[in-house]
Design a protein around this motif. Structure first.
Motif, PDB file in Angstrom:
ATOM      1  N   THR A  97       0.731  -1.179  -0.064  1.00  0.00           N
ATOM      2  CA  THR A  97       0.024  -0.177  -0.054  1.00  0.00           C
ATOM      3  C   THR A  97       0.685   1.047   0.090  1.00  0.00           C
ATOM      4  O   THR A  97       0.319   2.305  -0.584  1.00  0.00           O
ATOM      5  N   LEU A  98       2.079   1.187   0.660  1.00  0.00           N
ATOM      6  CA  LEU A  98       2.733   2.422   0.986  1.00  0.00           C
ATOM      7  C   LEU A  98       4.224   2.145   0.381  1.00  0.00           C
ATOM      8  O   LEU A  98       4.857   1.405   0.258  1.00  0.00           O
ATOM      9  N   THR A 136      -1.136   5.336 -10.640  1.00  0.00           N
ATOM     10  CA  THR A 136      -0.332   6.470 -10.826  1.00  0.00           C
ATOM     11  C   THR A 136       0.313   6.791  -9.514  1.00  0.00           C
ATOM     12  O   THR A 136      -0.004   6.194  -8.467  1.00  0.00           O
ATOM     13  N   VAL A 137       0.993   8.017  -9.462  1.00  0.00           N
ATOM     14  CA  VAL A 137       1.792   8.246  -8.205  1.00  0.00           C
ATOM     15  C   VAL A 137       0.671   9.048  -7.369  1.00  0.00           C
ATOM     16  O   VAL A 137       0.499  10.276  -7.972  1.00  0.00           O
ATOM     17  N   HIS A 138       0.602   8.879  -6.144  1.00  0.00           N
ATOM     18  CA  HIS A 138      -0.118   9.404  -5.052  1.00  0.00           C
ATOM     19  C   HIS A 138       0.796   9.961  -4.292  1.00  0.00           C
ATOM     20  O   HIS A 138       0.938   9.163  -3.224  1.00  0.00           O
ATOM     21  N   ALA A 154       1.321   6.913  -1.559  1.00  0.00           N
ATOM     22  CA  ALA A 154       0.173   5.865  -1.515  1.00  0.00           C
ATOM     23  C   ALA A 154       0.392   5.034  -3.009  1.00  0.00           C
ATOM     24  O   ALA A 154       0.522   5.833  -3.800  1.00  0.00           O
ATOM     25  N   LYS A 155       0.096   3.738  -2.964  1.00  0.00           N
ATOM     26  CA  LYS A 155       0.206   3.176  -4.032  1.00  0.00           C
ATOM     27  C   LYS A 155      -1.170   2.763  -4.702  1.00  0.00           C
ATOM     28  O   LYS A 155      -1.182   2.404  -5.725  1.00  0.00           O
ATOM     29  N   ASN A 156      -2.265   3.523  -4.338  1.00  0.00           N
ATOM     30  CA  ASN A 156      -3.587   3.307  -4.559  1.00  0.00           C
ATOM     31  C   ASN A 156      -4.352   4.547  -4.140  1.00  0.00           C
ATOM     32  O   ASN A 156      -4.283   5.101  -3.331  1.00  0.00           O
ATOM     33  N   ARG A 157      -5.452   4.909  -5.195  1.00  0.00           N
ATOM     34  CA  ARG A 157      -6.194   6.126  -4.731  1.00  0.00           C
ATOM     35  C   ARG A 157      -6.951   5.857  -3.581  1.00  0.00           C
ATOM     36  O   ARG A 157      -7.219   6.689  -2.704  1.00  0.00           O
TER      37      ARG A 157
END
Length: 323
Positions: A97-98, A136-138, A154-157
């Protein structure tokens, strides 16, 4: 309720698994797990899926105790203007996730007109592409180009949303270490001054009555002096996240950061604002365990200290992460 990440295979979307411990609507269950309406819309129309006991269901489905819920999030497109690049990343921590990074001074966090490539986001995007991470990059947190230290990605919205909620509730804690010009007294103070854009500038911010509420805690660790001036080593805790918040609040206090020429200091002795994100703490977005990350002062700030003489020290413990 049990909750876990499903190990992501290459080029597969991010997934979460849950077990229902009571009956109720699936919509309400997902809301309790911080899955937003925006995310549910994306799942419905952009290729995601919600399974209950292996079967696709909509949010009106009524759950029973021990139902197995799998949420498959839709793949994400790389943001416009973000070019994937290979580059060195200093990784402090990583899981499904991170991504927790230690950014050097002089590197931009995200692309801009003046720095379209070579940024941290470009390198993270390249890493995701190489590893088949469909996201995408968060950037959960950002640092100015000349500020060093910890950044959370973050690896996800959905994960970004969860951590942003923590920030709004002051559960995501960020501490900075900085050198400020002059002798700051008392040893602890809180600055609550609204910040807004300075008229005529697209970059500079100032304290102004019609600005956004901003709060910064300032804890003085020690006072030093060198051939140029006296300065204070301070730890700062952000309770809000305004652009240039620390730099503006220290200028308002009359003690701009050493080297911060944009906000009233000179760069005779130090070529950038002496500001470093040294500690970050938050609840893991899935397990809810509190996580702590630290980063030692970069070499340029340590060298500046070695060239100076200590005048007064408030707390040795607060200086323990200085090599």
């Amino acid at each position: 309720m049990n909750e876990k990440m499903m190990k992501r295979k290459i080029n597969t979307p991010f997934q979460l698994q849950f077990v229902a411990k009571k009956s109720g609507l699936l919509r309400e269950f997902l809301a309790q797990h911080e899955i937003s309406k925006t995310t549910l819309t994306a799942i419905k129309y952009r290729g995601g899926e919600i399974l209950v006991n292996g079967q696709p269901q909509n949010v009106r489905y009524k759950l029973q105790i021990d139902d197995q819920i799998t949420v498959s999030f839709p793949p994400e497109q790389i943001s416009d203007g973000l070019t994937p690049q290979d580059g060195v990343l200093s990784i402090l921590y990583e899981d499904e996730t991170l991504l927790i990074l230690d950014k050097p001074a002089g590197q931009s966090t995200i692309p801009s007109r003046n720095h379209p490539t070579g940024t941290l986001a470009n390198f993270v995007c390249g890493k995701f592409l190489r590893e088949g991470i469909l996201s995408t990059v968060h950037m959960v947190t950002r640092l100015d180009t000349d500020t060093s230290g910890i950044i959370c990605v973050a690896k996800n919205r959905h994960i970004h949303h969860v951590l942003s909620q923590q920030m709004a509730q002051d559960l995501f804690q960020r501490q900075y270490t900085a050198f400020a010009e002059g002798i700051i007294t008392p040893s602890f103070l809180t600055i609550e001054q609204p910040i807004g854009r300075k008229e005529g500038s697209i970059i500079e911010r100032i304290v102004r009555e019609d600005g956004q509420y901003s709060k910064t805690d300032v804890s003085v660790s020690a006072h030093y002096r060198n051939e140029a001036n006296h300065f204070s080593i301070i730890d700062l805790t952000l309770h809000t996240g305004r652009t240039h918040q620390i730099r503006v609040h220290l200028q308002w206090l009359g003690h701009p950061l050493v080297g911060d020429d944009l906000y009233g200091a000179d760069q005779e002795m130090f070529p950038r604002q002496a500001l470093h994100c040294s500690r970050v703490s938050f609840l893991h977005p899935i397990t809810k365990e509190r996580m702590h990350f630290t980063s030692s002062l970069p070499e340029d700030m340590q060298y500046y200290l070695r060239q100076s003489q200590q005048v007064c020290e408030y707390s040795k413990q607060q200086l323990s992460y200085i090599k």
